[in-house]
Design a protein around this motif. Structure first.
Motif, PDB file in Angstrom:
ATOM      1  N   LEU A   1      14.351  29.236 -51.190  1.00 46.03           N
ATOM      2  CA  LEU A   1      15.336  29.163 -50.119  1.00 46.03           C
ATOM      3  C   LEU A   1      16.752  29.054 -50.669  1.00 46.03           C
ATOM      4  O   LEU A   1      17.695  29.651 -50.151  1.00 46.03           O
ATOM      5  N   MET A   2      16.900  28.299 -51.757  1.00 44.51           N
ATOM      6  CA  MET A   2      18.231  28.037 -52.292  1.00 44.51           C
ATOM      7  C   MET A   2      18.737  29.166 -53.190  1.00 44.51           C
ATOM      8  O   MET A   2      19.873  29.124 -53.632  1.00 44.51           O
ATOM      9  N   GLY A   3      17.877  30.120 -53.509  1.00 42.89           N
ATOM     10  CA  GLY A   3      18.384  31.281 -54.241  1.00 42.89           C
ATOM     11  C   GLY A   3      17.931  31.411 -55.683  1.00 42.89           C
ATOM     12  O   GLY A   3      18.501  32.211 -56.441  1.00 42.89           O
ATOM     13  N   ALA A   4      16.913  30.649 -56.101  1.00 41.55           N
ATOM     14  CA  ALA A   4      16.376  30.851 -57.449  1.00 41.55           C
ATOM     15  C   ALA A   4      15.893  32.290 -57.556  1.00 41.55           C
ATOM     16  O   ALA A   4      15.316  32.829 -56.609  1.00 41.55           O
ATOM     17  N   SER A   5      16.120  32.915 -58.716  1.00 42.37           N
ATOM     18  CA  SER A   5      15.755  34.331 -58.820  1.00 42.37           C
ATOM     19  C   SER A   5      14.426  34.542 -59.560  1.00 42.37           C
ATOM     20  O   SER A   5      13.985  35.671 -59.748  1.00 42.37           O
ATOM     21  N   TYR A   6      13.805  33.460 -59.997  1.00 41.59           N
ATOM     22  CA  TYR A   6      12.464  33.527 -60.581  1.00 41.59           C
ATOM     23  C   TYR A   6      11.760  32.239 -60.177  1.00 41.59           C
ATOM     24  O   TYR A   6      12.252  31.140 -60.469  1.00 41.59           O
ATOM     25  N   VAL A   7      10.650  32.353 -59.475  1.00 43.66           N
ATOM     26  CA  VAL A   7       9.935  31.165 -59.004  1.00 43.66           C
ATOM     27  C   VAL A   7       8.451  31.332 -59.296  1.00 43.66           C
ATOM     28  O   VAL A   7       7.840  32.341 -58.923  1.00 43.66           O
ATOM     29  N   ALA A   8       7.902  30.356 -59.997  1.00 43.76           N
ATOM     30  CA  ALA A   8       6.478  30.424 -60.338  1.00 43.76           C
ATOM     31  C   ALA A   8       5.877  29.035 -60.211  1.00 43.76           C
ATOM     32  O   ALA A   8       6.582  28.024 -60.224  1.00 43.76           O
ATOM     33  N   ARG A   9       4.541  29.026 -60.061  1.00 43.71           N
ATOM     34  CA  ARG A   9       3.863  27.736 -60.114  1.00 43.71           C
ATOM     35  C   ARG A   9       2.659  27.869 -61.030  1.00 43.71           C
ATOM     36  O   ARG A   9       1.921  28.855 -60.968  1.00 43.71           O
ATOM     37  N   GLY A  10       2.512  26.888 -61.900  1.00 44.48           N
ATOM     38  CA  GLY A  10       1.371  26.874 -62.801  1.00 44.48           C
ATOM     39  C   GLY A  10       0.651  25.540 -62.719  1.00 44.48           C
ATOM     40  O   GLY A  10       1.006  24.676 -61.917  1.00 44.48           O
ATOM     41  N   PHE A  11      -0.352  25.409 -63.569  1.00 40.86           N
ATOM     42  CA  PHE A  11      -1.169  24.193 -63.594  1.00 40.86           C
ATOM     43  C   PHE A  11      -1.329  23.814 -65.061  1.00 40.86           C
ATOM     44  O   PHE A  11      -1.670  24.672 -65.889  1.00 40.86           O
ATOM     45  N   SER A  12      -1.043  22.555 -65.363  1.00 39.76           N
ATOM     46  CA  SER A  12      -1.068  22.154 -66.772  1.00 39.76           C
ATOM     47  C   SER A  12      -2.463  22.342 -67.378  1.00 39.76           C
ATOM     48  O   SER A  12      -2.617  22.461 -68.581  1.00 39.76           O
ATOM     49  N   GLY A  13      -3.496  22.405 -66.516  1.00 40.70           N
ATOM     50  CA  GLY A  13      -4.854  22.579 -67.014  1.00 40.70           C
ATOM     51  C   GLY A  13      -5.216  24.043 -67.243  1.00 40.70           C
ATOM     52  O   GLY A  13      -6.362  24.346 -67.589  1.00 40.70           O
ATOM     53  N   ASP A  14      -4.290  24.958 -67.056  1.00 45.04           N
ATOM     54  CA  ASP A  14      -4.569  26.382 -67.256  1.00 45.04           C
ATOM     55  C   ASP A  14      -3.484  26.992 -68.131  1.00 45.04           C
ATOM     56  O   ASP A  14      -2.540  27.622 -67.659  1.00 45.04           O
ATOM     57  N   LYS A  15      -3.644  26.786 -69.441  1.00 43.92           N
ATOM     58  CA  LYS A  15      -2.625  27.227 -70.386  1.00 43.92           C
ATOM     59  C   LYS A  15      -2.500  28.751 -70.422  1.00 43.92           C
ATOM     60  O   LYS A  15      -1.417  29.298 -70.592  1.00 43.92           O
TER      61      LYS A  15
END
Lengths: 351, 613
Positions: free
Chosen positions: A179-193
């Motif tokens: 919403l604020m304008g980040a141009s790269y957004v990802a989500r990961g999980f520390s248990g999945d390297k």
């Protein structure tokens, strides 16, 4: 935590990257976090990422706020400058550091208390400004260093270790970053390297505000039944939209991809993101669709992971401000001081 | 009835409505005296408002060159019905009231000990202009014309100023000139010799320039090499960041590429603006912020971090009255203690006290050098009176051989040559360690920046003795600061006296005038103008040499006096506070009367010869 320090001597057969560094050269001090802490896995993924990207460690500046997560920059890239700043205010310090020298790589490490509670304002505004950085939020839904209070990313209805139910809505950090304008957004999980490393590499290479939210379970205070940030919960509810491979421009792509299953997202600098789609309809360059998908997943308790959004033509704060190429910290009197003759003219105009 | 008669020495006050366009007309009026060679000192007294509330503009015409506020009003230009009664009351007996007599007012609205000069301004405007805004704006220029005739300001001088103001805007130039002429001729014909205040050409302006302190400080930051400015709008400091922006746009754009050698971030709040400055300072750029008291309050956590982490930052605090709105558009020197001891833990900070726009320029550039040299926050403590009022001041100077002092920064060559690096190691005995910029060397000189918990090599340590070792070194550094900050300015009266006065900042012009008045009254007093904290030996010596020292300042609790008592271990009884804190700038009349009264009380026993006071 471990009390055993690793020997400084490197094994001669350790594999070197393109610029002659081994993985050990990207390590830092021994972690003081709890054994099994998700944050240590993230530090390991960062070490792996920088090594694979062939980035000289000292060309990286590490900034963090306050909290367990914010201690971690001491545990990787030991020869880099690091700055453990003020609780919730890392984004502004990183912004200033970035303005002073645009040639370094900036990595901001924060936690959910740091970014979603005390620092929510700075989190939002650093995204708006498009500061060129990789902002890693080590998200465990709990205050670790002060022993187990809910953080603002704890889901509504989740239970603390003491059995208290959280009755506040959760701050959706990836939604907010978008919403604020980040141009790269990802989500990961520390248990999945395997999933996390390419997400981090692409974030580091992204020429703009890159945000990676990493669900990182707190083994001490938030890994029990009833938590929505535990290893078990995240494994069961992880809904990956894609698998990402990151290819710096100079590298030949060595993996063969099945026709139609992969989309290429070329970046500004010539590097290529290759996305193996797991959800056929997901388009990570469509910002509105990404926001919808995140909201829809959250509504059914799923944790959407993978590359959620990227703007391949992103610009950064320096472009917005039209600053000179040479870093400010190398400019001297010659470039900065207008001199006495000009001052005489200014004086004359003030009479 | 008495009639105040004065040549080149009087006070005119304008009572206006905010947003009525009076400000530029009034400024035009003030400047006309300068062009006639007579020093002038104008002051805005304005509300926290854009349109509608009362605003005043006070012009002191002073051939003798006293630039402080005088107090009292000789001629009131009452253009605001809301404040009529108060404005009329303020006129000195024998003084003059200039007003718009289009509508007649009952006799009870006047005083019988003042001279009333009426002019039908509204009637003239309504007859001449049809547009409502024009009627409003030109009314201001018409009264400037009338005042010029009443006082004897040469019309050519004002015509020249109008010409400069509307250069290239012919559409505006002509009607403004016409309005001015209209007012001038009306007064020349119908108000002949209505006031006893007169102007004659003088020669006391010299090469001085006329500028406000905020613009001067903004320009000083450009000359001093600041590249990063982060700020959040707050009265009375906003115009400083805006001046920096304006000067940068003119002086810091690469002619070939059009790219900027500066970055200005209007942050989301003061926490972010100081954070940006801290980050830039850490990474080797010269950075500053401009703010006022409430902003300082919000910044204090970061100020503490910058002190302990030893990061060069520069903060300009344009001081004002306390919280909320209202008093904050008035002046005070009330952040001295808040800044000197800002933040948590064992902290204290370097403060500079510029006295006028000339020193605002100088101290801005010096602050950037000091911050780099001392690796610490440096505060430039100005205030609304200097910051937002145009003041006649010495021209700015710059020595082209001057080099920026970037302090102790270890280079890649030095690291390569094996020079020992400890981020918090006192190599030279002056308490100042070496630092490295991030990215300097692949394996040497890297360190992790934290607040308090570190040893001489920036390694994590929670040991008590290690903390003590570090903060003791910070005290040595503060000692070093004493000799490199701007030194105090002594003015000896040339006689032996038991009385001294200490003052600082915007109190200067009022103190200069009070000094002359006291001297004329036979009261001998030495003065010391402080220009920085920490205080060096000159200050303790000065206090030791006098039985009684008056500390003149503009806050309720004698903050600088507390700082003197605390830092120099002075017996509080020796330091007598002289305090002015109603939001208006301190006056010479106030200082002289306070000091002479106390001297009289202290001198009850007969004075011995040679020990005059």
């Amino acid at each position: 935590m471990t009390y055993i320090t690793k020997p400084k001597l490197h094994h001669p057969t350790l594999q070197q990257n393109r610029i002659g560094y081994t993985r050990r050269d990207y390590e830092g001090k021994v972690s003081t976090l709890c054994a099994g802490c998700g944050h240590d896995s993230i530090s390991a993924a960062l070490i792996q990422s920088f090594w694979e990207l062939d980035i000289e460690p000292h060309k990286v500046a590490k900034l963090s706020g306050i909290g367990c997560s914010s201690k971690t920059p001491d545990y990787f890239l030991g020869n880099s400058h690091g700055f453990n700043t003020v609780h919730g205010r890392m984004p502004s310090v990183l912004t200033g550091a970035n303005l002073a020298n645009r040639e370094l790589i900036y990595i901001g490490v924060s936690g959910d208390g740091d970014s979603a509670s005390i620092g929510l304002g700075q989190f939002a505004h650093v995204m708006r400004r498009g500061v060129d950085m990789a902002y890693i939020l080590e998200n465990n839904g709990v205050y670790g260093l002060t022993k187990g209070q809910f953080s603002a990313t704890a889901d509504f209805g989740s239970r603390s270790k003491r059995g208290v139910e959280n009755r506040d809505s959760a701050v959706d950090t990836v939604g907010l970053a978008l919403l604020m304008g980040a141009s790269y957004v990802a989500r990961g999980f520390s248990g999945d390297k395997e999933q996390l490393v390419p997400l981090l590499k692409a974030a580091i290479a992204h020429p703009g505000a890159a945000f990676v939210d990493v669900i990182s379970p707190c083994v001490a205070f938030n890994n029990h039944a009833g938590s929505t940030k535990s290893y078990d919960y995240v494994r069961e509810h992880n809904e990956a939209v894609s698998r990402l491979d990151f290819w710096p421009s100079r590298e030949a792509i060595t993996v063969s991809y099945e026709e139609g299953a992969v989309i290429d997202v070329p970046q500004h600098d010539g590097s290529i993101l290759k996305l193996r789609k797991l959800d056929g309809a997901y388009d990570p360059t469509d910002r509105i669709a990404a926001m919808n998908a995140i909201a829809r997943a959250a509504a059914v308790g799923e944790v959407l992971t993978g590359l959620l959004y990227v703007d391949p033509s992103a610009e950064d704060l320096h472009a917005h401000l039209s600053t000179v190429e040479l870093p400010f910290n190398r400019l001297g009197e010659q470039e900065l001081c207008p001199g006495s003759a000009m001052l005489d003219r200014i004086n004359a105009s003030l009479r | 009835m008495k009639r105040i008669e004065a040549v080149n020495d009087f006070v005119i006050k304008f009572g206006n409505v905010n947003g009525s366009g009076s400000a530029s007309a009034n400024e035009l009026f003030a400047k006309s005296f300068l062009r006639m060679g007579i020093p002038v000192s104008p002051r805005n007294i304005f509300p926290s408002n854009i349109q509608g509330l009362p605003t005043w503009y006070e012009v002191r015409v002073t051939e003798a060159g006293w630039l402080g506020r005088r107090g009292g009003v000789d001629l009131m230009v009452a253009m605001n019905p809301q404040t009529w009664d108060k404005d009329v009351r303020e006129i000195d007996p024998g003084g003059y009231l200039f007003y718009d007599n289009t509508k007649s007012l009952p006799a009870s609205k006047f005083r019988d000990d003042i001279h009333v000069v009426g002019m039908p301004l509204t009637e003239i405007c309504n007859a001449t202009y049809t547009d409502a805004r024009e009627r409003q704006l030109f009314k201001n220029i018409i009264y400037v014309g009338a005042l010029a005739a009443l006082l004897g300001i040469e019309p050519g001088v004002i015509a020249e100023l109008i010409g400069e103001q509307y250069k290239g805007k012919e559409k505006l130039l002509k009607p403004n000139l016409n309005a001015f002429q209209m007012g001038f001729h009306y007064a020349e014909e119908k108000l002949k010799d209505a006031v006893g205040l007169k102007v004659q050409r003088g020669y006391n302006v010299g090469d001085r320039i006329f500028i406000d302190g905020n613009s001067a400080a903004g320009l000083g930051m450009v000359y001093g090499g600041a590249t990063v400015c982060a700020w959040y709008p707050i009265t009375p400091s906003s115009s400083l960041a805006e001046a920096f922006q304006r000067y940068c746009a003119r002086l810091r754009v690469d002619k070939e590429t059009g790219q900027n050698r500066f970055a200005i971030v209007q942050a989301e709040d003061e926490l972010a603006s100081i954070g940006v400055v801290v980050g830039a300072g850490w990474n080797g750029a010269r950075a500053f912020t401009a703010t006022s008291g409430p902003g300082i309050s919000l910044m204090t956590e970061f100020i503490g971090l910058a002190y302990f982490a030893e990061i060069p930052i520069t903060i300009v605090d344009v001081q004002r009255g306390g919280p909320s709105t209202g008093m904050p558009t008035r002046t005070q020197q009330s952040d001295i203690l808040a800044c000197a001891y800002a933040s948590h833990g064992d902290t204290k900070h370097v403060l500079l006290f510029p006295e006028d726009p000339h020193e605002c320029f100088e101290h801005a550039a010096i602050a950037l050098d000091l911050a780099d040299r001392l690796q610490t926050p440096v505060f430039v403590m100005t205030d609304l009176d200097i910051g937002m009022n145009q003041r006649l001041t010495k021209p700015f100077t710059w020595d082209d051989t001057r080099r920026y002092d970037r302090g102790k920064v270890m280079t890649v060559e030095e690291l390569e040559a094996g020079k020992e690096f400890g981020r918090y190691l006192d190599v030279d005995g002056d308490g100042i360690p070496y630092r490295t910029y991030p990215g300097t060397h692949p394996t040497k000189g890297g360190f992790f920046t934290r607040g308090t918990t570190k040893d001489r090599y920036a390694r994590y340590s929670e040991e008590g003795p290690v903390y003590v070792d570090n903060v003791q070194r910070l005290l040595r550094k503060f000692e070093t600061a004493k000799s490199i900050v701007p030194q105090p300015v002594l003015r000896g009266c040339g006689k032996k006296t038991r009385f001294g006065a200490i003052y600082y900042g915007s109190t200067s012009p009022a103190m200069d005038e009070a000094y002359a008045a006291l001297e004329a009254a036979g009261i001998a007093i030495d003065t010391l103008r402080l220009r920085a904290f920490p205080f060096n030996d000159t200050v303790s010596d000065f206090i030791a040499e006098h039985d009684q020292v008056f500390v003149v300042e503009q806050n309720r609790d004698a903050q600088l006096r507390s700082l003197l008592v605390n830092e120099l271990n002075i017996d509080p009884a020796r330091l007598m506070p002289v305090l002015h804190y109603d939001g208006t700038p301190i006056t010479a009349r106030f200082i002289a009367s306070e000091i002479s009264e106390r001297v009289r009380v202290l001198n009850v026993e007969p004075l011995k010869k040679g020990k005059a006071a």
